[in-house]
Design a protein around this motif. Sequence first.
Motif, PDB file in Angstrom:
ATOM      1  N   GLN A  25       0.803  -1.236  -0.057  1.00  0.00           N
ATOM      2  CA  GLN A  25       0.052   0.116  -0.063  1.00  0.00           C
ATOM      3  C   GLN A  25       0.864   1.402   0.056  1.00  0.00           C
ATOM      4  O   GLN A  25       0.542   2.118  -0.699  1.00  0.00           O
ATOM      5  CB  GLN A  25      -0.940  -0.181   1.261  1.00  0.00           C
ATOM      6  N   GLU A  26       1.986   1.346   0.731  1.00  0.00           N
ATOM      7  CA  GLU A  26       2.724   2.205   1.112  1.00  0.00           C
ATOM      8  C   GLU A  26       3.442   2.548  -0.458  1.00  0.00           C
ATOM      9  O   GLU A  26       3.558   3.780  -1.102  1.00  0.00           O
ATOM     10  CB  GLU A  26       3.934   2.306   1.948  1.00  0.00           C
ATOM     11  N   TRP A  27       4.036   1.571  -1.149  1.00  0.00           N
ATOM     12  CA  TRP A  27       4.563   1.558  -2.503  1.00  0.00           C
ATOM     13  C   TRP A  27       3.529   2.045  -3.470  1.00  0.00           C
ATOM     14  O   TRP A  27       3.973   3.089  -4.466  1.00  0.00           O
ATOM     15  CB  TRP A  27       5.031   0.266  -3.086  1.00  0.00           C
ATOM     16  N   ALA A  28       2.220   1.817  -3.450  1.00  0.00           N
ATOM     17  CA  ALA A  28       1.236   2.091  -4.421  1.00  0.00           C
ATOM     18  C   ALA A  28       0.952   3.598  -4.425  1.00  0.00           C
ATOM     19  O   ALA A  28       0.917   4.535  -5.283  1.00  0.00           O
ATOM     20  CB  ALA A  28      -0.157   1.481  -4.035  1.00  0.00           C
ATOM     21  N   ASP A  29       1.137   4.392  -2.764  1.00  0.00           N
ATOM     22  CA  ASP A  29       0.838   5.608  -2.610  1.00  0.00           C
ATOM     23  C   ASP A  29       2.163   6.379  -3.153  1.00  0.00           C
ATOM     24  O   ASP A  29       1.909   7.426  -4.012  1.00  0.00           O
ATOM     25  CB  ASP A  29       0.715   5.851  -0.919  1.00  0.00           C
ATOM     26  N   TRP A  30       3.365   5.813  -2.970  1.00  0.00           N
ATOM     27  CA  TRP A  30       4.417   6.637  -3.466  1.00  0.00           C
ATOM     28  C   TRP A  30       4.512   6.671  -4.782  1.00  0.00           C
ATOM     29  O   TRP A  30       4.996   7.578  -5.639  1.00  0.00           O
ATOM     30  CB  TRP A  30       5.798   5.926  -2.781  1.00  0.00           C
ATOM     31  N   ARG A  31       4.140   5.445  -5.645  1.00  0.00           N
ATOM     32  CA  ARG A  31       4.030   5.628  -7.117  1.00  0.00           C
ATOM     33  C   ARG A  31       3.152   6.653  -7.692  1.00  0.00           C
ATOM     34  O   ARG A  31       3.387   6.971  -8.758  1.00  0.00           O
ATOM     35  CB  ARG A  31       3.718   4.231  -7.765  1.00  0.00           C
ATOM     36  N   GLY A  32       2.033   6.836  -6.989  1.00  0.00           N
ATOM     37  CA  GLY A  32       1.090   7.603  -7.375  1.00  0.00           C
ATOM     38  C   GLY A  32       1.330   9.081  -7.265  1.00  0.00           C
ATOM     39  O   GLY A  32       0.487  10.176  -7.636  1.00  0.00           O
ATOM     40  N   HIS A  33       2.410   9.408  -6.658  1.00  0.00           N
ATOM     41  CA  HIS A  33       2.746  10.923  -6.317  1.00  0.00           C
ATOM     42  C   HIS A  33       4.298  11.310  -6.884  1.00  0.00           C
ATOM     43  O   HIS A  33       5.149  10.416  -6.190  1.00  0.00           O
ATOM     44  CB  HIS A  33       2.596  11.461  -4.847  1.00  0.00           C
ATOM     45  N   GLN A  68      -4.530  21.153  -1.194  1.00  0.00           N
ATOM     46  CA  GLN A  68      -3.650  20.635  -1.859  1.00  0.00           C
ATOM     47  C   GLN A  68      -3.430  19.131  -2.027  1.00  0.00           C
ATOM     48  O   GLN A  68      -2.408  18.621  -2.447  1.00  0.00           O
ATOM     49  CB  GLN A  68      -2.165  20.952  -0.926  1.00  0.00           C
ATOM     50  N   SER A  69      -4.762  18.504  -1.572  1.00  0.00           N
ATOM     51  CA  SER A  69      -4.826  16.912  -2.043  1.00  0.00           C
ATOM     52  C   SER A  69      -3.513  16.460  -1.393  1.00  0.00           C
ATOM     53  O   SER A  69      -2.942  15.384  -1.935  1.00  0.00           O
ATOM     54  CB  SER A  69      -4.882  16.873  -3.518  1.00  0.00           C
ATOM     55  N   TRP A  70      -3.470  16.416  -0.156  1.00  0.00           N
ATOM     56  CA  TRP A  70      -2.402  15.797   0.739  1.00  0.00           C
ATOM     57  C   TRP A  70      -2.840  14.253   0.713  1.00  0.00           C
ATOM     58  O   TRP A  70      -3.839  13.988   0.673  1.00  0.00           O
ATOM     59  CB  TRP A  70      -2.520  16.094   2.177  1.00  0.00           C
ATOM     60  N   TRP A  71      -1.765  13.265   0.698  1.00  0.00           N
ATOM     61  CA  TRP A  71      -2.081  12.005   0.795  1.00  0.00           C
ATOM     62  C   TRP A  71      -1.015  11.244   1.972  1.00  0.00           C
ATOM     63  O   TRP A  71      -0.340  12.216   2.723  1.00  0.00           O
ATOM     64  CB  TRP A  71      -1.578  11.343  -0.516  1.00  0.00           C
ATOM     65  N   GLY A  72      -1.370  10.029   2.146  1.00  0.00           N
ATOM     66  CA  GLY A  72      -0.627   9.475   3.135  1.00  0.00           C
ATOM     67  C   GLY A  72      -1.396   8.783   4.331  1.00  0.00           C
ATOM     68  O   GLY A  72      -2.632   8.662   3.777  1.00  0.00           O
ATOM     69  N   LYS A  73      -1.065   8.510   5.391  1.00  0.00           N
ATOM     70  CA  LYS A  73      -1.660   7.949   6.360  1.00  0.00           C
ATOM     71  C   LYS A  73      -2.643   8.983   7.157  1.00  0.00           C
ATOM     72  O   LYS A  73      -2.376  10.056   7.124  1.00  0.00           O
ATOM     73  CB  LYS A  73      -0.988   7.448   7.459  1.00  0.00           C
ATOM     74  N   VAL A  74      -4.134   8.699   7.063  1.00  0.00           N
ATOM     75  CA  VAL A  74      -4.943   9.685   7.589  1.00  0.00           C
ATOM     76  C   VAL A  74      -4.812   9.565   9.226  1.00  0.00           C
ATOM     77  O   VAL A  74      -4.974   8.653   9.699  1.00  0.00           O
ATOM     78  CB  VAL A  74      -6.526   9.005   7.139  1.00  0.00           C
TER      79      VAL A  74
END
Length: 85
Positions: A25-33, A68-74
């Motif tokens: 899941q972390e890799w998917a988040d990182w690839r998306g940004h 700013q459309s922040w991402w990561g752990k909520v």
Amino acid sequence: MRALITRAALLAGTVLLTSACATSQEWADWRGHPTHWASGEHLAFSARNSEGSAPRVTRADIDKSRAQSWWGKVITVSPDQIFQN
């Protein structure tokens, strides 16, 4: 002897690389940004709210995260825990 050292180094490298990886899941988040944080404000918020500490969230943080459309752990807090600016 050289073969033994080479095998030990390869084994140590493999263990290091496989144990220090992010979750899928972390890799998917990182690839998306393209960057780790959306902005300097996102970095400051993440630094201020490190894991294991009580979250400190302001109304301005919420507004910036949406704009700013922040991402990561909520980080979830109840409405009475949100600080006014």
